[in-house]
Design a protein around this motif. Structure first.
Motif, short mmCIF file in Angstrom:
data_model
loop_
_atom_site.label_atom_id
_atom_site.label_comp_id
_atom_site.label_asym_id
_atom_site.label_seq_id
_atom_site.Cartn_x
_atom_site.Cartn_y
_atom_site.Cartn_z
N MET A 120 -14.15 33.15 3.82
CA MET A 120 -13.66 32.87 3.55
C MET A 120 -12.59 32.26 1.84
O MET A 120 -13.68 31.77 1.66
N ILE A 121 -11.42 33.03 1.51
CA ILE A 121 -10.96 31.48 0.60
C ILE A 121 -9.95 30.62 0.96
O ILE A 121 -8.80 31.48 0.87
N THR A 122 -10.00 29.32 0.91
CA THR A 122 -8.66 29.24 1.33
C THR A 122 -8.71 27.65 0.43
O THR A 122 -10.05 27.11 0.17
N SER A 123 -7.95 27.08 0.85
CA SER A 123 -7.82 25.86 -0.10
C SER A 123 -8.32 24.73 1.32
O SER A 123 -8.28 24.68 2.43
N ASP A 124 -8.70 22.97 0.45
CA ASP A 124 -8.63 22.37 1.87
C ASP A 124 -7.98 21.47 2.56
O ASP A 124 -7.51 20.67 1.66
N HIS A 125 -7.43 22.13 3.30
CA HIS A 125 -6.18 20.87 3.06
C HIS A 125 -6.17 20.75 4.88
O HIS A 125 -7.18 21.77 6.17
N PRO A 126 -5.51 19.92 5.72
CA PRO A 126 -6.29 19.52 7.17
C PRO A 126 -5.69 20.45 8.60
O PRO A 126 -5.74 20.91 9.43
N GLN A 127 -4.07 20.95 8.15
CA GLN A 127 -4.07 22.22 8.83
C GLN A 127 -5.30 23.81 9.15
O GLN A 127 -5.45 24.24 9.72
N VAL A 128 -6.06 24.10 7.81
CA VAL A 128 -6.85 24.70 7.37
C VAL A 128 -8.06 24.61 8.45
O VAL A 128 -8.31 25.12 9.17
N ASN A 129 -8.46 23.34 7.76
CA ASN A 129 -9.39 22.81 9.18
C ASN A 129 -9.39 23.15 10.04
O ASN A 129 -9.80 23.39 10.86
N HIS A 130 -8.33 22.40 10.45
CA HIS A 130 -7.48 22.48 12.20
C HIS A 130 -8.20 24.04 13.11
O HIS A 130 -8.18 24.10 14.30
N ALA A 131 -7.74 24.64 11.97
CA ALA A 131 -7.97 26.09 12.41
C ALA A 131 -9.35 26.29 12.48
O ALA A 131 -9.82 26.90 13.51
N VAL A 132 -10.00 26.27 11.45
CA VAL A 132 -11.51 26.05 11.31
C VAL A 132 -12.01 25.66 12.77
O VAL A 132 -12.68 26.52 13.20
N ASP A 133 -11.45 24.10 13.17
CA ASP A 133 -12.12 23.57 14.37
C ASP A 133 -11.82 24.13 15.69
O ASP A 133 -12.72 24.51 16.96
N GLY A 134 -11.16 24.78 15.61
CA GLY A 134 -10.19 25.64 16.89
C GLY A 134 -11.10 26.69 17.27
O GLY A 134 -11.26 27.36 17.93
N LEU A 135 -10.92 27.62 16.20
CA LEU A 135 -12.01 28.89 16.18
C LEU A 135 -13.38 28.39 16.38
O LEU A 135 -14.52 29.23 16.69
N ALA A 136 -14.41 27.19 15.88
CA ALA A 136 -15.36 26.56 16.02
C ALA A 136 -16.02 26.61 17.61
O ALA A 136 -16.78 26.58 18.26
N ALA A 137 -14.93 25.92 18.05
CA ALA A 137 -14.19 25.86 19.41
C ALA A 137 -14.85 27.51 20.65
O ALA A 137 -14.72 27.04 21.43
#
Length: 336
Positions: A120-137
């Motif tokens: 993906m190409i997205t901005s670096d933002h806490p909401q985006v990072n939280h989503a990525v953290d959830g997917l990693a889990a």
């Protein structure tokens, strides 16, 4: 055959008879060795390996669907997926027309319900990072493309060395303006790490190596050509000694429109450096509106991203974030 492939006899047996899984790279070596020695069962081995390839759903999350740049990236990523030799790949491409962080997070979650791995190409933002953290889990890896994000949960990054890219843009502007002057940088959004790093490299070069230039305030175009158009017109009217512009984010078509309409000495003197070779930037180079385009090697980036995404699915991979830095290409009016 084992000696020719530099593997054990048991590995060759597993490939020939399909007894146990073999890493695709190892199986390919055995197949190539069989071809080299003229082994009579080459066709059967190739058929078995093709049958045994995993099916991977590659999800790609890109920005605005109306921009030709991202339609181009969509075509490149679909082609790279279809050509990936180690799996039967299916490309799932989704676009984000609304770039707000909450909408980006929603798009990431939605794509995760369709894909095995996400690029993906997205901005670096806490909401985006939280989503990525959830997917990693949930064991759905995310690999960033072109612009990285800051969460340690991402599986990897594929793109340019952005600081080096910004310094290169500054080097061109300084070299083409021997008498100095005022320079500026347009970014799309300060939340894109790639553009922040581009700006950092650009500014640092002038501080260190070109003190005869004065840096103007950075303009955020929000990836909109109309905003870039108005900013360019304003600077042409208010900054008579404006000599260099680095467009590190979206908006280059707006810049080109303003320069065409103005047509005066300041517009003709302005050295513009842009990103990505597209039909629009190619036309800008040909017209002399843009001096240099610094571009990702599109095919190489697509192939590298797809391979990095496939490797991220390997349960035995290192938990560290993989970095795949691809070189950027230079284009001028003389080599397009």
């Amino acid at each position: 055959m084992a000696k020719a492939a530099n593997v054990s006899i048991s590995t060759v047996d597993r490939v020939l008879n399909g007894r146990d899984p073999v890493r695709p790279q190892t199986a390919e070596r055995v197949l190539n060795a069989a071809r080299q020695i003229g082994f009579h069962g080459v066709t059967a081995i190739a058929r078995r390996l093709e049958h045994d390839k995993p099916v991977i759903k590659f999800g790609f999350l890109l920005k605005q669907s109306h921009r030709k740049l991202y339609q181009m990236w969509s075509d490149i990523l679909v082609a790279a997926t279809e050509a990936f030799p180690d799996a039967h790949g299916r490309a799932i491409v989704r676009f984000m027309d609304d770039l707000a962080p909450d909408k980006a997070a929603e798009a990431i979650y939605a794509l995760s319900r369709e894909a095995d791995v996400i690029g993906m190409i997205t901005s670096d933002h806490p909401q985006v990072n939280h989503a990525v953290d959830g997917l990693a889990a949930e064991n759905i890896p995310v690999v960033t493309m072109i612009s990285d994000i800051s969460t340690a949960s991402r599986a990897g990054y594929v793109g340019n060395d952005c600081i080096k890219k910004g310094r290169t843009a500054a080097w061109f502007i300084a070299g083409l303006n021997k008498d100095g002057g005022k320079v500026s940088v347009f970014v799309g959004n300060h939340r894109y790490l790639a553009q922040e790093l581009n700006e950092m490299g650009f500014r640092s070069y002038f501080r260190e190596s070109a003190p005869g230039f004065q840096m103007l305030e950075t303009v955020a175009t929000l990836e909109e050509p109309d905003i870039a158009y108005e900013a360019t017109r304003r600077l042409l009217q208010t900054e008579p000694n404006w000599v260099g512009l680095y467009v590190a984010g979206g908006g280059i078509t707006g810049v080109m429109r303003a320069l065409r309409e103005d047509g005066g000495p300041a517009a003709k003197r302005l050295v513009v450096i842009a990103h990505e070779l597209t039909n629009e930037t190619r036309a800008g180079l040909a017209e002399g509106l843009i001096r240099v385009v610094l571009s990702h090697p599109a095919k190489l980036l697509g192939e590298t991203l797809v391979r990095a995404m496939a490797e991220a699915l390997d349960a035995g991979r290192s938990p560290t974030v993989s970095q795949h830095i691809v070189p950027f290409e230079f284009y001028t009016a003389t080599n397009i």
